[in-house]
Each structure stands twice: as C-alpha cells, then as structure tokens.
Design a protein around this motif. Sequence first.
Motif, PDB file in Angstrom:
ATOM      1  N   ARG A  17       0.989  -1.183   0.034  1.00 37.07           N
ATOM      2  CA  ARG A  17      -0.113   0.027   0.121  1.00 37.07           C
ATOM      3  C   ARG A  17       0.794   1.197   0.073  1.00 37.07           C
ATOM      4  NH1 ARG A  17      -3.374  -2.682   3.775  1.00 37.07           N
ATOM      5  NH2 ARG A  17      -2.201  -1.756   5.580  1.00 37.07           N
ATOM      6  N   LEU A  18       1.994   1.363   0.740  1.00 36.27           N
ATOM      7  CA  LEU A  18       2.696   2.422   0.794  1.00 36.27           C
ATOM      8  C   LEU A  18       3.382   2.696  -0.471  1.00 36.27           C
ATOM      9  CD1 LEU A  18       4.195   4.596   2.580  1.00 36.27           C
ATOM     10  CD2 LEU A  18       5.985   2.920   3.163  1.00 36.27           C
ATOM     11  N   ALA A  19       3.969   1.652  -1.261  1.00 36.23           N
ATOM     12  CA  ALA A  19       4.691   1.611  -2.386  1.00 36.23           C
ATOM     13  C   ALA A  19       3.577   2.202  -3.442  1.00 36.23           C
ATOM     14  CB  ALA A  19       5.176   0.417  -2.856  1.00 36.23           C
ATOM     15  N   ARG A  20       2.357   1.707  -3.399  1.00 35.60           N
ATOM     16  CA  ARG A  20       1.351   2.134  -4.540  1.00 35.60           C
ATOM     17  C   ARG A  20       1.217   3.590  -4.160  1.00 35.60           C
ATOM     18  NH1 ARG A  20      -1.256  -2.862  -3.765  1.00 35.60           N
ATOM     19  NH2 ARG A  20      -2.452  -1.874  -2.009  1.00 35.60           N
ATOM     20  N   LEU A  21       0.952   4.014  -2.908  1.00 34.09           N
ATOM     21  CA  LEU A  21       0.925   5.433  -2.476  1.00 34.09           C
ATOM     22  C   LEU A  21       1.878   6.379  -2.982  1.00 34.09           C
ATOM     23  CD1 LEU A  21      -1.115   7.413  -1.585  1.00 34.09           C
ATOM     24  CD2 LEU A  21      -0.059   7.160   1.145  1.00 34.09           C
ATOM     25  N   GLN A  22       3.007   5.809  -2.851  1.00 33.97           N
ATOM     26  CA  GLN A  22       4.380   6.677  -3.357  1.00 33.97           C
ATOM     27  C   GLN A  22       4.417   6.703  -4.896  1.00 33.97           C
ATOM     28  OE1 GLN A  22       8.168   5.397  -1.764  1.00 33.97           O
ATOM     29  NE2 GLN A  22       8.964   6.820  -3.174  1.00 33.97           N
ATOM     30  N   TRP A  23       3.873   5.593  -5.552  1.00 30.39           N
ATOM     31  CA  TRP A  23       3.764   5.538  -7.177  1.00 30.39           C
ATOM     32  C   TRP A  23       2.704   6.546  -7.567  1.00 30.39           C
ATOM     33  CZ3 TRP A  23       6.755   4.611 -10.920  1.00 30.39           C
ATOM     34  CH2 TRP A  23       6.112   4.677 -12.271  1.00 30.39           C
ATOM     35  N   GLN A  24       1.594   6.533  -6.665  1.00 35.06           N
ATOM     36  CA  GLN A  24       0.605   7.511  -7.311  1.00 35.06           C
ATOM     37  C   GLN A  24       0.947   8.792  -7.048  1.00 35.06           C
ATOM     38  OE1 GLN A  24      -2.629   6.089  -4.731  1.00 35.06           O
ATOM     39  NE2 GLN A  24      -3.411   4.752  -6.233  1.00 35.06           N
ATOM     40  N   GLU A  25       1.520   9.283  -6.017  1.00 35.44           N
ATOM     41  CA  GLU A  25       2.022  10.538  -5.924  1.00 35.44           C
ATOM     42  C   GLU A  25       3.357  11.072  -6.379  1.00 35.44           C
ATOM     43  OE1 GLU A  25       2.698  10.867  -1.506  1.00 35.44           O
ATOM     44  OE2 GLU A  25       0.580  11.113  -0.882  1.00 35.44           O
ATOM     45  N   GLN A  26       4.060  10.148  -6.552  1.00 37.39           N
ATOM     46  CA  GLN A  26       5.497  10.651  -7.430  1.00 37.39           C
ATOM     47  C   GLN A  26       5.670  10.087  -9.003  1.00 37.39           C
ATOM     48  OE1 GLN A  26       7.510  12.658  -5.766  1.00 37.39           O
ATOM     49  NE2 GLN A  26       6.272  12.837  -4.283  1.00 37.39           N
ATOM     50  N   GLY A  27       4.668   9.210  -9.433  1.00 37.17           N
ATOM     51  CA  GLY A  27       5.111   8.617 -10.502  1.00 37.17           C
ATOM     52  C   GLY A  27       5.145   9.652 -11.916  1.00 37.17           C
ATOM     53  N   ARG A  28       4.256  10.709 -11.723  1.00 34.87           N
ATOM     54  CA  ARG A  28       4.321  11.691 -12.943  1.00 34.87           C
ATOM     55  C   ARG A  28       5.647  12.274 -12.930  1.00 34.87           C
ATOM     56  NH1 ARG A  28      -0.570  15.190 -13.614  1.00 34.87           N
ATOM     57  NH2 ARG A  28      -1.191  13.372 -14.779  1.00 34.87           N
ATOM     58  N   ALA A  29       6.323  12.669 -11.494  1.00 32.83           N
ATOM     59  CA  ALA A  29       7.286  13.396 -11.123  1.00 32.83           C
ATOM     60  C   ALA A  29       8.482  12.497 -11.928  1.00 32.83           C
ATOM     61  CB  ALA A  29       7.566  13.932 -10.100  1.00 32.83           C
ATOM     62  N   TRP A  30       8.352  11.271 -11.543  1.00 29.61           N
ATOM     63  CA  TRP A  30       9.538  10.368 -12.001  1.00 29.61           C
ATOM     64  C   TRP A  30       9.476   9.990 -13.374  1.00 29.61           C
ATOM     65  CZ3 TRP A  30       8.617   5.834  -7.875  1.00 29.61           C
ATOM     66  CH2 TRP A  30       8.984   6.409  -6.680  1.00 29.61           C
ATOM     67  N   ARG A  85      12.079  17.921   3.478  1.00 27.94           N
ATOM     68  CA  ARG A  85      12.544  19.354   3.226  1.00 27.94           C
ATOM     69  C   ARG A  85      11.559  20.442   4.142  1.00 27.94           C
ATOM     70  NH1 ARG A  85      12.360  19.785  -2.776  1.00 27.94           N
ATOM     71  NH2 ARG A  85      13.315  17.533  -2.830  1.00 27.94           N
ATOM     72  N   SER A  86      10.332  20.189   4.333  1.00 30.58           N
ATOM     73  CA  SER A  86       9.311  20.904   5.161  1.00 30.58           C
ATOM     74  C   SER A  86       9.014  20.089   6.234  1.00 30.58           C
ATOM     75  CB  SER A  86       8.380  21.447   4.279  1.00 30.58           C
ATOM     76  OG  SER A  86       7.276  20.673   4.213  1.00 30.58           O
ATOM     77  N   ARG A  87       8.596  20.671   7.257  1.00 30.34           N
ATOM     78  CA  ARG A  87       8.087  20.130   8.414  1.00 30.34           C
ATOM     79  C   ARG A  87       6.777  19.454   8.334  1.00 30.34           C
ATOM     80  NH1 ARG A  87       8.655  20.897  14.522  1.00 30.34           N
ATOM     81  NH2 ARG A  87       6.687  20.611  15.475  1.00 30.34           N
ATOM     82  N   GLU A  88       5.817  20.265   7.554  1.00 31.31           N
ATOM     83  CA  GLU A  88       4.512  19.729   7.431  1.00 31.31           C
ATOM     84  C   GLU A  88       4.687  18.469   6.589  1.00 31.31           C
ATOM     85  OE1 GLU A  88       5.313  22.902   6.399  1.00 31.31           O
ATOM     86  OE2 GLU A  88       4.569  23.954   8.356  1.00 31.31           O
ATOM     87  N   ALA A  89       5.082  18.580   5.329  1.00 32.74           N
ATOM     88  CA  ALA A  89       5.302  17.277   4.477  1.00 32.74           C
ATOM     89  C   ALA A  89       5.986  16.225   5.334  1.00 32.74           C
ATOM     90  CB  ALA A  89       6.071  17.597   3.378  1.00 32.74           C
ATOM     91  N   SER A  90       7.050  16.159   6.047  1.00 30.41           N
ATOM     92  CA  SER A  90       7.641  15.269   6.789  1.00 30.41           C
ATOM     93  C   SER A  90       6.628  14.745   7.844  1.00 30.41           C
ATOM     94  CB  SER A  90       8.989  15.733   7.576  1.00 30.41           C
ATOM     95  OG  SER A  90       8.843  16.629   8.317  1.00 30.41           O
ATOM     96  N   LEU A  91       5.905  15.665   8.586  1.00 30.03           N
ATOM     97  CA  LEU A  91       4.840  15.014   9.445  1.00 30.03           C
ATOM     98  C   LEU A  91       3.731  14.147   8.893  1.00 30.03           C
ATOM     99  CD1 LEU A  91       4.380  17.978  12.043  1.00 30.03           C
ATOM    100  CD2 LEU A  91       5.518  15.842  12.433  1.00 30.03           C
ATOM    101  N   LEU A  92       3.264  14.660   7.827  1.00 29.89           N
ATOM    102  CA  LEU A  92       2.383  13.967   6.988  1.00 29.89           C
ATOM    103  C   LEU A  92       2.799  12.400   6.518  1.00 29.89           C
ATOM    104  CD1 LEU A  92       0.701  16.526   4.670  1.00 29.89           C
ATOM    105  CD2 LEU A  92      -0.503  15.193   6.518  1.00 29.89           C
ATOM    106  N   TYR A  93       4.099  12.522   6.212  1.00 33.82           N
ATOM    107  CA  TYR A  93       4.822  11.326   5.767  1.00 33.82           C
ATOM    108  C   TYR A  93       4.970  10.431   6.968  1.00 33.82           C
ATOM    109  CZ  TYR A  93       7.884   7.899   3.444  1.00 33.82           C
ATOM    110  OH  TYR A  93       8.626   6.919   3.052  1.00 33.82           O
ATOM    111  N   LEU A  94       5.289  10.859   7.960  1.00 31.36           N
ATOM    112  CA  LEU A  94       5.786   9.855   9.208  1.00 31.36           C
ATOM    113  C   LEU A  94       4.227   9.428   9.773  1.00 31.36           C
ATOM    114  CD1 LEU A  94       8.133  12.040  11.118  1.00 31.36           C
ATOM    115  CD2 LEU A  94       8.609   9.764   9.816  1.00 31.36           C
TER     116      LEU A  94
END
Length: 133
Positions: A17-30, A85-94
């Motif tokens: 699930r984590l890998a799918r979520l990362q692919w959905q969020e980052q796939g276009r940028a990659w 890089r940002s506190r908000e993004a890192s907290l959401l990731y954690l």
Amino acid sequence: MSAHHESPFFSPRRFARLARLQWQEQGRAWGMFALVLAVLLVLVAGLMLSGDGRGATTGVQVPVYLTGLLLSGYLFAHQVLGVWRSREASLLYLMRPASTFEKWLLSALTLLVLYPLLYTAVFAAVNAVADEL
C-alpha cells in the motif's frame, strides 16, 4: 496469534500500500525526470557522435554512464527524499500507516534498485538509437 495479525515491524500488505501510494504521488514526477534524463543523454550522445563521426567507444561510454548515474542519482535522491524538506510534509509522511522500517526500505529500494535500473534502461535505449545513426 491470529492469522490476520500484522507485524508492527513489516507487513507485505502495508508495504505494498505504501509503495502504491508513493507511485501514485510521485509517478508523474519520476516520469518527467526520466524524460529529462533521456533528453540530456541524447544531447551527450549527439556530442559524442559529432566528434569524429564514429560514435562513442566503450572507453568513453563507461565514464559517461557512471558520471550520469552518480549526478542524476543525486538529483533523484533529492527528489525522493524531498519529503523531509518541510516540517509539514515530513509530519504527513511520518503519519502514514506504515512502520519506519517499511518507509526506509521503500526509499532504499527506490534509490538503490529502481533508479539504477531506470537509468540503465534509459541509457541503453539512447545508446541503441545512437548506434543506429
């Protein structure tokens, strides 16, 4: 212990699930990163072909491959680990429902396995096209 109990350390379902979520969020940028990489490699191949008209020898291709892998790998790692890089993004990731180990494992697999394979595929494709010219 029940059959549905997931380990707090590692769960294949949770990791997937984590890998799918990362692919959905980052796939276009990659994908864009791979496209820019291909364009840069085409330009480098064009410069190598324009030198003496014979193309690049293996002795030239190896340093170009390794230099490109290291430099673009650094940029790709910067993009993948940009969540910190940002506190908000890192907290959401954690706060994502995955263990710390799963998050680190996904990052390591992405940077140490997936990216070198992607780079090698793009490099080989550009090299094959350049060999046909």
